[in-house]
Design a protein around this motif. Structure first.
Motif, PDB file in Angstrom:
ATOM      1  N   SER A   2       3.193  10.487 -10.296  1.00 25.79           N
ATOM      2  CA  SER A   2       2.206  10.241 -11.487  1.00 25.79           C
ATOM      3  C   SER A   2       1.473  11.949 -11.604  1.00 25.79           C
ATOM      4  CB  SER A   2       1.548   8.836 -11.909  1.00 25.79           C
ATOM      5  OG  SER A   2       2.341   7.686 -11.872  1.00 25.79           O
ATOM      6  N   ALA A   3       1.503  12.011 -10.215  1.00 23.66           N
ATOM      7  CA  ALA A   3       0.270  13.312 -10.189  1.00 23.66           C
ATOM      8  C   ALA A   3       1.699  14.630 -10.198  1.00 23.66           C
ATOM      9  CB  ALA A   3      -0.062  13.055  -9.152  1.00 23.66           C
TER      10      ALA A   3
ATOM     11  N   THR B 162      -2.248  14.964  -3.787  1.00 24.42           N
ATOM     12  CA  THR B 162      -1.952  13.509  -3.488  1.00 24.42           C
ATOM     13  C   THR B 162      -0.365  13.502  -2.655  1.00 24.42           C
ATOM     14  OG1 THR B 162      -2.984  13.207  -5.675  1.00 24.42           O
ATOM     15  CG2 THR B 162      -1.413  12.069  -4.853  1.00 24.42           C
TER      16      THR B 162
ATOM     17  N   ALA C 211       0.363  11.400   0.351  1.00 18.65           N
ATOM     18  CA  ALA C 211       1.357  10.109  -0.067  1.00 18.65           C
ATOM     19  C   ALA C 211       2.221  10.043   1.038  1.00 18.65           C
ATOM     20  CB  ALA C 211       1.837  10.246  -0.765  1.00 18.65           C
TER      21      ALA C 211
ATOM     22  N   GLU D  63       3.848   5.798  -5.518  1.00 19.90           N
ATOM     23  CA  GLU D  63       3.697   5.785  -7.171  1.00 19.90           C
ATOM     24  C   GLU D  63       2.355   6.693  -7.501  1.00 19.90           C
ATOM     25  OE1 GLU D  63       5.950   4.967  -8.992  1.00 19.90           O
ATOM     26  OE2 GLU D  63       7.366   4.230  -7.763  1.00 19.90           O
ATOM     27  N   GLY D  64       1.445   6.903  -6.739  1.00 18.07           N
ATOM     28  CA  GLY D  64       0.540   7.444  -7.355  1.00 18.07           C
ATOM     29  C   GLY D  64       0.819   8.793  -7.649  1.00 18.07           C
ATOM     30  N   ALA D  65       1.130   9.233  -6.586  1.00 11.13           N
ATOM     31  CA  ALA D  65       1.585  11.046  -5.513  1.00 11.13           C
ATOM     32  C   ALA D  65       3.346  11.054  -6.929  1.00 11.13           C
ATOM     33  CB  ALA D  65       2.300  11.009  -4.293  1.00 11.13           C
TER      34      ALA D  65
ATOM     35  N   LEU E 197       1.994   1.565  -3.594  1.00 12.31           N
ATOM     36  CA  LEU E 197       0.701   2.716  -4.196  1.00 12.31           C
ATOM     37  C   LEU E 197       0.437   4.122  -4.367  1.00 12.31           C
ATOM     38  CD1 LEU E 197      -1.514   1.740  -5.933  1.00 12.31           C
ATOM     39  CD2 LEU E 197      -2.626   1.606  -4.013  1.00 12.31           C
ATOM     40  N   LEU E 198       0.865   4.025  -2.798  1.00  8.80           N
ATOM     41  CA  LEU E 198       0.929   6.137  -2.744  1.00  8.80           C
ATOM     42  C   LEU E 198       1.165   6.661  -2.895  1.00  8.80           C
ATOM     43  CD1 LEU E 198      -0.597   5.393   1.367  1.00  8.80           C
ATOM     44  CD2 LEU E 198      -1.799   6.091  -0.738  1.00  8.80           C
TER      45      LEU E 198
ATOM     46  N   ASN F 128       0.768  -1.260   0.093  1.00  9.34           N
ATOM     47  CA  ASN F 128       0.061   0.101  -0.066  1.00  9.34           C
ATOM     48  C   ASN F 128       0.470   1.443  -0.233  1.00  9.34           C
ATOM     49  OD1 ASN F 128      -3.198   1.295  -0.555  1.00  9.34           O
ATOM     50  ND2 ASN F 128      -1.722   2.606   1.848  1.00  9.34           N
TER      51      ASN F 128
END
Length: 336
Positions: free
Chosen positions: A247-248, A273, A277, A243-245, A240-241, A237
């Motif tokens: 990307s944004a 984000t 994160a 990589e999401g941050a 995930l946080l 998790n």
């Protein structure tokens, strides 16, 4: 379509990672944070390399690169949790170069080039680096800003959770400060927020890396704790946080130069984000380190502290989500 860094951008990232790994290990961060909060030798070297002015136009003495390159550097500064005023100076310069007259911007850029930090923050709130700065960008509650000479303001030191980023409460003298041009000041602040988001992504990535290394080595009941499902799920998790941050962040940094009409939207997305994160990931990192994570001896808590202060700097996640929601509502209303 290319989604990775260019060769030059990757070289900047690799160089920054290697330099900071050598010059700013966690022992140096701890030493600086337990002292003045600033590593003067590292700061002088980064100024000489031009890092704070990497996105400043060449005609003002900067390197003239884009916000992606600045984000790369700020991410690495966050990864190192470096005790230097580089991110705050770069963020302030984004606003000054966007909204001040060229001759005024030149004065501030020159000051940073001499190793005197700049600062940016909201009036009435603790401003990171205010005590050491010659010039301070003071934001108000309605979207305006003014550039204040340190000599025309009182700065009261404020103790925050992060001793590696000294802060002060700034009270500008009556009538002081140069108002910065609207609405371009908001665009400068949005670009600055992307730089802070980049630092937060770096902080979160370092916390994840330290956690994965720890749970691979720490054993319980004869097995590495990382092999236990609860721990591995926590780490997944965290990834995930992060990589999401990321990307944004890099979408926002790219769009800031390539599609500037979307700057307000992508900046709010990136900062919200990254703030969420970094706070979650660094908190999870402390939990995953077990009892040692809660002690002063654990390096991971310096990342947690940096995440807490940077997460609210230039607006917390809630404020940026509200701004993004307003933009999307306005767009939807216009499409009807």
């Amino acid at each position: 379509m290319r989604f990775g860094f260019s060769d030059d951008q990757q070289e900047i990232k690799d160089t920054a990672r290697a330099l900071l790994a050598e010059r700013s290990p966690m022992a140096a961060v701890r030493a600086a944070s337990e002292g003045t909060g600033i590593d003067p030798a590292l700061w002088a070297e980064l100024v000489e390399l031009g890092w704070p002015a990497i996105a400043v136009p060449e005609d003002l003495g900067g390197q003239g690169l884009g916000l992606v390159e600045l984000a790369v550097v700020c991410e690495e500064l966050g990864y190192a949790c470096a005790a230097v005023p580089a991110v705050q100076s770069a963020a302030a310069l984004e606003v000054v170069c966007a909204a001040a007259a060229p001759d005024v911007a030149q004065v501030v850029v020159d000051a940073v080039g001499r190793g005197v930090p700049a600062a940016i923050g909201t009036e009435g709130v603790a401003v990171a680096g205010a005590e050491a700065a010659d010039w301070i960008v003071l934001l108000d509650a309605v979207g305006g800003a003014r550039l204040v000479d340190r000599a025309e303001a009182a700065v009261e030191p404020v103790e925050t959770i992060d001793p590696g980023r000294p802060a002060g409460l700034v009270t500008a003298h009556a009538g002081s400060g140069l108002p910065l041009a609207e609405p371009v000041v908001s665009r400068g602040v949005q670009r600055a927020a992307i730089a802070v988001a980049a630092e937060l992504v770096g902080v979160a990535q370092r916390a994840l890396d330290m956690t994965v290394a720890y749970v691979k080595e720490r054993e319980q009941f004869g097995r590495p704790v990382g092999s236990f499902q609860a721990v591995s799920h926590r780490c997944a998790n965290m990834l995930l946080l992060v990589e999401g941050a990321r990307s944004a962040l890099y979408y926002a940094a790219w769009a800031a130069d390539a599609e500037p009409e979307r700057l307000a939207e992508v900046s709010a997305l990136a900062k919200a984000t990254a703030s969420d994160a970094a706070r979650q990931v660094t908190g999870d990192a402390i939990q995953a380190h077990g009892g040692i994570g809660f002690t002063w001896e654990a390096d991971v808590h310096w990342l947690y502290k940096r995440a807490q202060t940077s997460a609210v700097w230039l607006g917390g996640a809630g404020a940026h989500r509200a701004a993004l929601a307003a933009i999307l509502r306005e767009r939807a209303a216009g499409a009807v």
